[in-house]
Write a protein that holds these residues in place. Structure first.
Motif, short mmCIF file in Angstrom:
data_model
loop_
_atom_site.label_atom_id
_atom_site.label_comp_id
_atom_site.label_asym_id
_atom_site.label_seq_id
_atom_site.Cartn_x
_atom_site.Cartn_y
_atom_site.Cartn_z
N LEU A 197 -5.80 -11.03 5.58
CA LEU A 197 -4.81 -11.99 6.08
C LEU A 197 -3.44 -11.76 5.42
O LEU A 197 -2.40 -12.06 6.01
CB LEU A 197 -5.28 -13.43 5.84
CG LEU A 197 -6.49 -13.87 6.68
CD1 LEU A 197 -6.86 -15.31 6.35
CD2 LEU A 197 -6.21 -13.72 8.18
N THR A 198 -3.45 -11.25 4.19
CA THR A 198 -2.17 -10.91 3.54
C THR A 198 -1.51 -9.77 4.31
O THR A 198 -0.30 -9.83 4.61
CB THR A 198 -2.42 -10.48 2.07
OG1 THR A 198 -3.11 -11.53 1.42
CG2 THR A 198 -1.11 -10.19 1.35
N ASP A 199 -2.30 -8.74 4.66
CA ASP A 199 -1.74 -7.59 5.40
C ASP A 199 -1.23 -8.02 6.77
O ASP A 199 -0.12 -7.69 7.17
CB ASP A 199 -2.81 -6.50 5.56
CG ASP A 199 -3.24 -5.96 4.20
OD1 ASP A 199 -2.46 -6.11 3.24
OD2 ASP A 199 -4.35 -5.40 4.10
N LEU A 200 -2.08 -8.79 7.49
CA LEU A 200 -1.69 -9.24 8.83
C LEU A 200 -0.44 -10.12 8.79
O LEU A 200 0.48 -9.98 9.58
CB LEU A 200 -2.83 -10.03 9.48
CG LEU A 200 -3.96 -9.20 10.10
CD1 LEU A 200 -5.09 -10.13 10.53
CD2 LEU A 200 -3.42 -8.41 11.31
N GLY A 201 -0.43 -11.04 7.81
CA GLY A 201 0.69 -11.98 7.68
C GLY A 201 1.98 -11.24 7.38
O GLY A 201 3.03 -11.53 7.94
#
Ligand code: G3P
Length: 217
Positions: A197-201
């Motif tokens: 979710l860090t990468d996607l965000g």
């Protein structure tokens, strides 16, 4: 909880130092052998890079030999912690080091009674090996829970240094239990950063930022 890197690889130490979250380093004879370099060279380079505690292990198994290596290692720098095996001689050396003001890390701990002996001998750190207990179908983290409880019961000042960590879950469990330190292989420390979710965000924020007038690129 302090993070130590469990390595003798100077390249790994430099990368972890650059992240700004490294409190110290632990080494052992196997990790030094893996580098293919002379111990004298490896330890000098590590000590030039790391200001926090650096555990360097003795290799003599008799009390006199351990004590002479302990003094020799400690003379290399104020951050040196002498790593001693949890044997009868190692515990006697731990007591002698403690009396002489030399910080110690008692290693190869696999039971709470062994941890009690190390604390009574004035160890600075006790290193219970969680991964190696898991390897033989025992519960490594249960040992950490027991040691933390026992040390709290008697106000021992010895710090619990969770060793032989093999995955981010070991680090999470160590922190939940209130262990003072985890010593972590480089690959596992690297994994601590990861979350999809860090990468996607981040990807979405950057994509949206490119739509802001005057901010493209
Ligand atoms: O430094 C001692 C300890 O962390 C070794 O780990 O993976 O060889 O059991 P491991």
């Amino acid at each position: 909880m302090k993070f130590f890197l469990d390595t003798a690889d100077v390249g790994e130490i430099k990368k972890a130092l650059a992240w700004g979250v490294l409190d110290g380093v632990t080494t052992n004879p196997s990790l030094v052998a893996k580098t293919g370099r002379r111990f004298e060279d490896v330890r000098a380079e590590i000590l030039s890079l790391v200001t926090g505690p650096v555990s360097l292990e003795v290799t003599r198994m008799d009390l006199d030999g351990m004590m002479s290596q302990a003094h020799e290692l400690r003379a290399l720098g104020p951050q040196v912690v002498v790593k001693l095996p949890l044997t009868r001689e190692g515990i006697a050396a731990c007591k002698a080091c403690s009396d002489a003001g030399i910080p110690t890390n008692v290693t190869l701990c696999f039971s709470a009674n062994q941890a009690l002996l190390a604390a009574k001998a004035g160890a600075t750190y006790i290193s219970p090996f969680v991964g190696r207990l898991d390897d033989i179908s025992m519960d490594g983290m249960k040992l950490i829970e027991d040691i933390v409880t026992i040390y709290r019961n008697y106000n021992f000042r010895t710090q619990v240094l969770v060793a032989s960590t093999r995955s981010p879950v070991h680090i999470l469990q160590a922190a939940r239990l209130g262990a003072h330190v985890s010593t972590i292989p480089f690959a596992v420390m690297d994994q601590l950063f990861n979350h999809p979710l860090t990468d996607l965000g981040n990807e979405k924020f950057l994509k949206d930022w490119a739509k802001v007038p005057g901010q493209a690129g």
